[in-house]
Write an enzyme that holds these catalytic residues in place. Sequence first.
Site, mmCIF file in Angstrom:
data_model
loop_
_atom_site.group_PDB
_atom_site.id
_atom_site.type_symbol
_atom_site.label_atom_id
_atom_site.label_comp_id
_atom_site.label_asym_id
_atom_site.label_seq_id
_atom_site.Cartn_x
_atom_site.Cartn_y
_atom_site.Cartn_z
ATOM 1 N N SER A 186 0.804 -1.201 0.000
ATOM 2 C CA SER A 186 0.000 0.000 0.000
ATOM 3 C C SER A 186 0.849 1.267 0.000
ATOM 4 O O SER A 186 1.565 1.535 -0.950
ATOM 5 C CB SER A 186 -0.941 -0.032 1.200
ATOM 6 N N ASP A 377 -8.166 -6.296 -5.593
ATOM 7 C CA ASP A 377 -8.031 -5.006 -4.910
ATOM 8 C C ASP A 377 -8.344 -3.887 -5.895
ATOM 9 O O ASP A 377 -7.708 -3.791 -6.942
ATOM 10 C CB ASP A 377 -6.606 -4.847 -4.366
ATOM 11 N N HIS A 436 -6.224 -6.700 -1.426
ATOM 12 C CA HIS A 436 -5.210 -5.696 -1.095
ATOM 13 C C HIS A 436 -4.045 -6.283 -0.303
ATOM 14 O O HIS A 436 -2.917 -5.832 -0.429
ATOM 15 C CB HIS A 436 -5.877 -4.571 -0.297
#
Length: 597
Positions: A186, A377, A436
């Site tokens: 991320s 994601d 994710h």
Amino acid sequence: MVTRHVLAAALAGSMTSAQRLHPTSQRASDDLIQNLPGLDPAAKVTQHAGRIALHDNDKNKMFYWHFQAAQDPEKAPLVIWLNGGPGCTSMQGLFLGNSPFTLKDDSTIGKNEHSWHEFANLLFVDQPIGTGMSYTKGNDYRLDEETIAQDFYEFLTKFLQRHNKYLSDGDDGVSNSRAVYMFGESHAGRWIPEFSDHIMKQNNDPKNQIKINLDGVGIGNGWVHPRIQYEYSDYAHGLGLLTFGQVRSLKASYAECLAALDAGTYYSRSCLDNMDSITGSVKPGNGGNSLNFYDVRQYLRNVGSYPSGQSNIAKYMNKMEVRKAVHGNEDKNFRFDLCSNGVFRALSKFDGVSTLDKVESLLQQGLRMIFYNGQWDMMCNHYGTEKLLLNLNWNGSDAYQQADKYTWRVQGRKEPAGFAQQGGNLTYLVVTGAGHMVPMDVPDVAADILRRFVNRLEFNDKVQTVVTTRLNATDMEVSFCYSPSVSADPDTSLSTRDQTGANSSQVHIGIAWLWVALVIAVVSSVLAVCVTIVCIRNKRNGKQEHEMITQVSDDEEVNQIEDESEEGFSDEDVGVHVLVSNVSQRATSPRSRVTEV
């Protein structure tokens, strides 16, 4: 990134100046974890944890948790894991897929069968200061990423000095580290390029006595180039969430976001609206669950509750006996939070800043890099990552862009683990069955990614049969495609390349005949006019009385032909006209509520 859009609204519990610090330890043995609450005493795991003071004072301390490799620890590389946010603890990565541990509940530790420590020494770091168990006196949060990179470099050099088994003597009194890798997810798409760039510069500074052997980095579902990644409509359209018309509408409004970024406004409402419009549109009526943009296979009552196991992490790390065991903050007023609202606010203005230039520079310097994306994601989706990688220009660009794509498998799985493209010193993976947080969703696949990367093994189990054509970023903007004709007979069916070529030939032939027809029509019309004029003149000469003749001028005839041509070949025949429909928008932005894991 769990929180990239969702920084939990209730992130409270800031640290106070009254917090009591654990005595600073200077030796690795001082940080050895003797008895960890909830862990089976028979577990054979060598682990250290503690905090390292920055700038030689107690104002700022950075927390780490270290696991010794299960096999050949004296030679195994050191792999650093960083979660995102900004401001989210790396204990999420530790307990959700990477380390030897999982949490069965808020008190019991289970075993992770796919731990990365089987072949690497692991180091989890809570950073920037103020994140997780890391400490900053008076909430003195860092306000820029350059300072954060400096803090991390200072922490890492001091960690290596404390755990000096990772250092060896080199020339001119300089100590060289063992092979070091950085992995993260991320917002680590910002951390890792920034930190790597700083490390490389420090390695070239002759005044430094430690040289960090950064051998490679990995970025999972990374937030790297917001100019591309803020735009979600293409990915959402591929899922069937939007129509072509809605995509056109969102792309038109996205111009406001681009204008804000060009003006230097890197945290703009206009950039957050793109995701909000999509999630707001697909949400059912009042009381319905929301699309989980971290894993679009799910609809959740509260996206901020993702991942489901995170609440156990906070409860476990807030137990006083756990804090003492890991040499953390023992002040009873201290509260361990998964994500720091203070850190997030301090750095939110950098949300739209790109690190693509640093990625390009690192590749040019020869650093090995691997990008991987869970296919489900939407927040940091594979479409955006693939597209931003096409914007790179370094000495391996040609090799990467022309490389074949492979399907790769992991032992024990019959379905593909993912799909790989690799060229030069860059590897890009799309991971099946993951959102994710790839290590949490498919821990065996995540472990295989790291194992192959550190051992310089390729992801080339089976080459795909679809031919790769070199692209650049602008090619990704093409909205329309032609459907090739395919024979129903398998013996006479064309290959993908042949189908494309045949279809292209048909298009060119059709255009050629169109021009021939137009030329013939014009010539025929002109001849007809000439013949008419000759006949009329002959008739006039043969008559005794004068007659009035109405003629169509050459110009009028040509204009008529052109009008007929335009009617025969309208815009609808050349391209597709898509009606623009409005996409309903919701005011609450996920990104404004949470950051990421």
